[in-house]
Design a protein around this motif. Structure first.
Motif, mmCIF file in Angstrom:
data_model
loop_
_atom_site.group_PDB
_atom_site.id
_atom_site.type_symbol
_atom_site.label_atom_id
_atom_site.label_comp_id
_atom_site.label_asym_id
_atom_site.label_seq_id
_atom_site.Cartn_x
_atom_site.Cartn_y
_atom_site.Cartn_z
ATOM 1 N N ALA A 11 -7.551 -12.198 -19.783
ATOM 2 C CA ALA A 11 -8.160 -12.720 -18.556
ATOM 3 C C ALA A 11 -7.309 -12.386 -17.331
ATOM 4 O O ALA A 11 -7.833 -11.921 -16.311
ATOM 5 C CB ALA A 11 -8.365 -14.227 -18.673
ATOM 6 N N TRP A 12 -6.007 -12.610 -17.428
ATOM 7 C CA TRP A 12 -5.143 -12.297 -16.278
ATOM 8 C C TRP A 12 -5.067 -10.791 -16.049
ATOM 9 O O TRP A 12 -4.965 -10.327 -14.922
ATOM 10 C CB TRP A 12 -3.749 -12.875 -16.478
ATOM 11 C CG TRP A 12 -3.702 -14.358 -16.309
ATOM 12 C CD1 TRP A 12 -3.411 -15.278 -17.267
ATOM 13 C CD2 TRP A 12 -3.956 -15.110 -15.113
ATOM 14 N NE1 TRP A 12 -3.477 -16.553 -16.750
ATOM 15 C CE2 TRP A 12 -3.806 -16.474 -15.423
ATOM 16 C CE3 TRP A 12 -4.310 -14.768 -13.814
ATOM 17 C CZ2 TRP A 12 -3.981 -17.488 -14.500
ATOM 18 C CZ3 TRP A 12 -4.487 -15.773 -12.887
ATOM 19 C CH2 TRP A 12 -4.326 -17.116 -13.223
ATOM 20 N N GLY A 13 -5.110 -10.013 -17.113
ATOM 21 C CA GLY A 13 -5.109 -8.550 -16.968
ATOM 22 C C GLY A 13 -6.349 -8.052 -16.246
ATOM 23 O O GLY A 13 -6.274 -7.167 -15.386
ATOM 24 N N ILE A 14 -7.502 -8.618 -16.576
ATOM 25 C CA ILE A 14 -8.744 -8.243 -15.889
ATOM 26 C C ILE A 14 -8.660 -8.629 -14.412
ATOM 27 O O ILE A 14 -9.066 -7.864 -13.538
ATOM 28 C CB ILE A 14 -9.959 -8.893 -16.579
ATOM 29 C CG1 ILE A 14 -10.179 -8.245 -17.950
ATOM 30 C CG2 ILE A 14 -11.214 -8.781 -15.712
ATOM 31 C CD1 ILE A 14 -11.197 -8.938 -18.816
ATOM 32 N N ALA A 73 -8.370 -21.296 -16.686
ATOM 33 C CA ALA A 73 -7.915 -21.162 -15.293
ATOM 34 C C ALA A 73 -7.927 -19.696 -14.871
ATOM 35 O O ALA A 73 -8.304 -19.373 -13.729
ATOM 36 C CB ALA A 73 -6.520 -21.754 -15.121
ATOM 37 N N ALA A 74 -7.518 -18.793 -15.746
ATOM 38 C CA ALA A 74 -7.507 -17.370 -15.424
ATOM 39 C C ALA A 74 -8.917 -16.870 -15.148
ATOM 40 O O ALA A 74 -9.158 -16.151 -14.167
ATOM 41 C CB ALA A 74 -6.876 -16.572 -16.565
ATOM 42 N N VAL A 75 -9.856 -17.256 -15.983
ATOM 43 C CA VAL A 75 -11.242 -16.813 -15.811
ATOM 44 C C VAL A 75 -11.829 -17.396 -14.522
ATOM 45 O O VAL A 75 -12.435 -16.686 -13.718
ATOM 46 C CB VAL A 75 -12.096 -17.201 -17.038
ATOM 47 C CG1 VAL A 75 -13.568 -16.957 -16.775
ATOM 48 C CG2 VAL A 75 -11.628 -16.426 -18.259
ATOM 49 N N VAL A 76 -11.637 -18.701 -14.291
ATOM 50 C CA VAL A 76 -12.181 -19.343 -13.095
ATOM 51 C C VAL A 76 -11.558 -18.753 -11.835
ATOM 52 O O VAL A 76 -12.267 -18.427 -10.870
ATOM 53 C CB VAL A 76 -11.978 -20.878 -13.149
ATOM 54 C CG1 VAL A 76 -12.279 -21.527 -11.816
ATOM 55 C CG2 VAL A 76 -12.851 -21.475 -14.232
ATOM 56 N N LEU A 77 -10.246 -18.583 -11.811
ATOM 57 C CA LEU A 77 -9.575 -18.018 -10.642
ATOM 58 C C LEU A 77 -10.042 -16.588 -10.389
ATOM 59 O O LEU A 77 -10.248 -16.192 -9.235
ATOM 60 C CB LEU A 77 -8.058 -18.071 -10.820
ATOM 61 C CG LEU A 77 -7.230 -17.619 -9.627
ATOM 62 C CD1 LEU A 77 -7.527 -18.481 -8.398
ATOM 63 C CD2 LEU A 77 -5.753 -17.703 -9.950
ATOM 64 N N SER A 78 -10.236 -15.824 -11.449
ATOM 65 C CA SER A 78 -10.737 -14.456 -11.291
ATOM 66 C C SER A 78 -12.135 -14.450 -10.682
ATOM 67 O O SER A 78 -12.415 -13.687 -9.755
ATOM 68 C CB SER A 78 -10.764 -13.730 -12.637
ATOM 69 O OG SER A 78 -9.469 -13.636 -13.158
ATOM 70 N N LEU A 79 -13.025 -15.307 -11.189
ATOM 71 C CA LEU A 79 -14.392 -15.365 -10.668
ATOM 72 C C LEU A 79 -14.420 -15.816 -9.210
ATOM 73 O O LEU A 79 -15.142 -15.247 -8.383
ATOM 74 C CB LEU A 79 -15.250 -16.287 -11.529
ATOM 75 C CG LEU A 79 -15.571 -15.775 -12.931
ATOM 76 C CD1 LEU A 79 -16.322 -16.834 -13.726
ATOM 77 C CD2 LEU A 79 -16.387 -14.495 -12.853
#
Length: 186
Positions: A11-14, A73-79
């Motif tokens: 997730a953080w890599g994406i 958190a990584a997915v939400v922050l990315s979105l």
């Protein structure tokens, strides 16, 4: 499981790849590069840390819950970041017009086949250079790919016009008015 790829790492890599400056639109300045580069580095660092500091083999339920929360958190922050990036014009998917009216996709410097140049500045000013003569215009874009061109107050005998425009990659085509142009970004 240290030194393994886990969901938070992915997730953080994406998130880092989404913000990496290679995905910046054709014309960008150093400020936009920095705005995109800093989150990319931050997200890449967090991805690396989740890779190196993974859960040990006998992790407790609390540690596993923390790892799930980090992934969420990584997915939400990315979105959220991608949504804001699109809204502010920092990220422009193909054929997507920014939702902020002050951010126009046509900003940049263009040349026509005759060698004349047109530069659309972010403050609504257009600088046109034809045959060595420079003219200052005002421009604004509207819904439906409409472009309003207004001459500077010092230009006598020249009228305003509402035109249509189409932007395909680095090509800008202005039609439907007396100032029709076929331009290429450079």
């Amino acid at each position: 499981m240290q030194n393994t790829i886990k969901i938070p790492t992915i997730a953080w890599g994406i998130a880092a790849l989404v913000f990496f400056p290679f995905f910046v639109p054709n014309s960008y300045n150093i400020s936009l590069f920095g705005i995109r580069f800093l989150p990319a580095i931050l997200f890449a660092y967090v991805a690396y840390r989740t890779y190196k500091n993974g859960l040990p083999a006998g992790a407790s339920p609390e540690e596993r819950a923390t790892a799930r929360h980090q992934a969420f958190a990584a997915v939400v922050l990315s979105l959220i970041s991608v949504t804001l990036g699109i809204g502010f014009g920092l990220i422009r998917p193909p054929n997507f017009k920014s939702v902020m009216p002050s951010v126009a996709g046509i900003e940049g410097k263009y040349r026509d086949p005759n060698g004349s140049t047109v530069e659309f500045l972010g403050d609504g000013t257009a600088v046109i250079v034809m045959h060595g003569q420079q003219a200052i215009w005002k421009w604004s874009s509207y819904e439906g790919n409409r472009l309003k061109l207004e001459p500077d107050s010092g230009m006598i005998g020249v009228s305003s016009a509402m035109c249509d425009y189409q932007l395909n990659g680095s090509n800008l085509r202005v039609t439907g008015c007396e100032y029709a142009m076929q331009l290429t970004r450079f």
